[in-house]
Design an enzyme around this catalytic site. Structure first.
Site, PDB file in Angstrom:
ATOM      1  N   LEU A  78       0.822  -1.216   0.000  1.00 13.54           N
ATOM      2  CA  LEU A  78       0.000   0.000   0.000  1.00 13.54           C
ATOM      3  C   LEU A  78       0.852   1.260   0.000  1.00 13.54           C
ATOM      4  O   LEU A  78       0.326   2.366  -0.094  1.00 13.54           O
ATOM      5  CB  LEU A  78      -0.900   0.022   1.244  1.00 13.54           C
ATOM      6  CG  LEU A  78      -2.228  -0.721   1.214  1.00 13.54           C
ATOM      7  CD1 LEU A  78      -2.950  -0.528   2.539  1.00 13.54           C
ATOM      8  CD2 LEU A  78      -3.111  -0.246   0.070  1.00 13.54           C
ATOM      9  N   SER A  79       2.161   1.114   0.121  1.00 15.57           N
ATOM     10  CA  SER A  79       3.029   2.293   0.237  1.00 15.57           C
ATOM     11  C   SER A  79       2.849   3.294  -0.902  1.00 15.57           C
ATOM     12  O   SER A  79       2.773   4.507  -0.652  1.00 15.57           O
ATOM     13  CB  SER A  79       4.492   1.866   0.345  1.00 15.57           C
ATOM     14  OG  SER A  79       4.730   1.211   1.571  1.00 15.57           O
ATOM     15  N   THR A 128      10.702  -3.290   2.588  1.00 17.89           N
ATOM     16  CA  THR A 128       9.932  -4.286   3.300  1.00 17.89           C
ATOM     17  C   THR A 128      10.722  -5.592   3.256  1.00 17.89           C
ATOM     18  O   THR A 128      11.882  -5.614   2.832  1.00 17.89           O
ATOM     19  CB  THR A 128       8.510  -4.407   2.700  1.00 17.89           C
ATOM     20  OG1 THR A 128       7.758  -5.326   3.488  1.00 17.89           O
ATOM     21  CG2 THR A 128       8.522  -4.838   1.249  1.00 17.89           C
ATOM     22  N   LYS A 160      15.146  -5.551   5.013  1.00 14.71           N
ATOM     23  CA  LYS A 160      15.369  -4.617   6.117  1.00 14.71           C
ATOM     24  C   LYS A 160      16.739  -4.791   6.782  1.00 14.71           C
ATOM     25  O   LYS A 160      17.287  -3.827   7.323  1.00 14.71           O
ATOM     26  CB  LYS A 160      14.257  -4.748   7.152  1.00 14.71           C
ATOM     27  CG  LYS A 160      12.888  -4.287   6.635  1.00 14.71           C
ATOM     28  CD  LYS A 160      11.832  -4.342   7.716  1.00 14.71           C
ATOM     29  CE  LYS A 160      10.482  -3.892   7.179  1.00 14.71           C
ATOM     30  NZ  LYS A 160       9.458  -3.844   8.247  1.00 14.71           N
ATOM     31  N   ASP A 213       9.146   2.095  11.696  1.00 13.54           N
ATOM     32  CA  ASP A 213       8.144   1.178  12.255  1.00 13.54           C
ATOM     33  C   ASP A 213       8.008   1.394  13.762  1.00 13.54           C
ATOM     34  O   ASP A 213       6.897   1.357  14.311  1.00 13.54           O
ATOM     35  CB  ASP A 213       8.535  -0.286  12.009  1.00 13.54           C
ATOM     36  CG  ASP A 213       8.313  -0.721  10.579  1.00 13.54           C
ATOM     37  OD1 ASP A 213       7.413  -0.170   9.919  1.00 13.54           O
ATOM     38  OD2 ASP A 213       9.038  -1.617  10.101  1.00 13.54           O
ATOM     39  N   GLY A 215       3.681 -13.798  19.107  1.00 16.87           N
ATOM     40  CA  GLY A 215       4.612 -14.001  18.008  1.00 16.87           C
ATOM     41  C   GLY A 215       6.001 -13.504  18.349  1.00 16.87           C
ATOM     42  O   GLY A 215       6.209 -12.806  19.347  1.00 16.87           O
ATOM     43  N   TYR A 261      -3.298  -5.768   8.279  1.00 17.17           N
ATOM     44  CA  TYR A 261      -4.292  -4.856   7.692  1.00 17.17           C
ATOM     45  C   TYR A 261      -5.094  -5.531   6.583  1.00 17.17           C
ATOM     46  O   TYR A 261      -6.063  -4.972   6.093  1.00 17.17           O
ATOM     47  CB  TYR A 261      -3.640  -3.567   7.173  1.00 17.17           C
ATOM     48  CG  TYR A 261      -2.634  -3.733   6.062  1.00 17.17           C
ATOM     49  CD1 TYR A 261      -3.040  -3.785   4.736  1.00 17.17           C
ATOM     50  CD2 TYR A 261      -1.283  -3.833   6.342  1.00 17.17           C
ATOM     51  CE1 TYR A 261      -2.124  -3.938   3.718  1.00 17.17           C
ATOM     52  CE2 TYR A 261      -0.348  -3.973   5.328  1.00 17.17           C
ATOM     53  CZ  TYR A 261      -0.777  -4.034   4.013  1.00 17.17           C
ATOM     54  OH  TYR A 261       0.135  -4.188   3.014  1.00 17.17           O
ATOM     55  N   GLY A 286      -3.327  -2.670  11.612  1.00 12.92           N
ATOM     56  CA  GLY A 286      -2.146  -2.595  10.772  1.00 12.92           C
ATOM     57  C   GLY A 286      -2.113  -1.371   9.880  1.00 12.92           C
ATOM     58  O   GLY A 286      -1.035  -0.834   9.591  1.00 12.92           O
TER      59      GLY A 286
END
Length: 275
Positions: free
Chosen positions: A18-19, A64, A68, A105, A128, A217, A238
């Site tokens: 979505l960036s 992403t 990273k 983030d 997680g 998200y 998200g």
């Protein structure tokens, strides 16, 4: 310097990112007509060549998975925030050719929680133990005054989370994933698991839940987020994280502040609704 400025998100897979939607919405709102933002499918092997091929029109990159960590040796320097979790999701390309890495983030998580009124908690739980969990721990280092319990599936993941806790100055307690329903009584629960992994916990939401931060998200809402909201608990999603970290990226890459949070969120919501 060229009046046309470029930025992009890199990763693999990248098609669903979505960036571009968020950053382009910001450029439109800020009147940055000469700016473009694209997406490129780039894996770890292709990353060095891609970065070496960038010219002076480039202002920045969003990264992403799986880039990273792979990008760090290719940079001239990284922020303390990025160094704290050995992960860079933002590269700012200076006019002098310098490449500087940051991690938005972590402050993005803190900003998303702050927006919902969560600034301090006495304890927290993380579902997680992947890369997002280390960012969550880093965000919690400034929010949580007491222990953070991490619910994990393996001994190796448990060791990783203990290590991150020591580095970040957070008291981390480890619990087995089989007891994950106990996590839901914490004042703040951060779910960092893949889609579907926490669905079975939806039936265990307490009568008066605190705040749930579910980093997914899509699909949204998750079963856990839906059950949480039905019980009257606060839910951070998200998309909230995505927008807040993108706001910080836009500000760093363009030098314009504040970035238009509301316009970016609206564009993200519309793009998800259209899928």
């Amino acid at each position: 310097m060229s009046t046309h400025r470029r930025a992009a998100v890199l990763g693999s897979p990248i098609a669903h990112s979505l960036s571009p939607v968020l950053h382009r919405a910001a450029y439109a709102e800020l009147g940055l007509d000469g700016w473009s933002y694209d997406r490129f499918e780039v894996d770890e092997q292709a990353l060095p060549g891609f970065i070496e091929g960038l010219d002076g029109s480039w202002a920045g990159l969003s990264l992403t998975m799986p880039l990273k960590r792979a990008v760090i040796p290719l940079l001239d320097g990284i922020s303390d925030t990025a160094a704290s979790v050995e992960a860079v999701n933002t590269v700012v390309l200076g006019g002098d050719g310098r490449r500087t890495g940051d991690n938005t983030d972590i402050p993005g998580m803190a900003a998303a929680l702050r927006e919902r009124g969560v600034e301090k908690v006495e304890s927290a739980a993380i579902l997680g133990a992947g890369a997002t969990a280390s960012s969550a721990l880093a965000a919690l280092s400034g929010i949580c005054s007491g222990p953070v319990t991490a619910y994990v599936r393996s001994a190796a993941r448990a060791d990783e989370m203990r290590g991150w806790g020591e580095r970040l100055g957070v008291e981390v307690r480890i619990a087995d994933w089989a007891e994950a329903d106990r996590a839901l009584t914490a004042p703040l629960v951060i779910a960092t698991t893949p889609a579907g992994a926490a669905d079975a916990l939806a039936g265990a939401v307490p009568e008066r839940p605190g705040t749930l931060f579910d980093v997914l998200y899509e699909p949204w809402p998750t079963r856990l987020a839906s059950a949480w909201a039905e019980h009257g608990g606060a839910v951070v999603g998200g998309l909230d994280l995505l927008v807040h970290q993108a706001v910080l990226q836009v500000e760093q890459m363009t030098g314009r502040s504040p970035a238009p949070l509301a316009a970016m969120r609206k564009a993200g919501e519309q793009a998800l609704a259209a899928r």
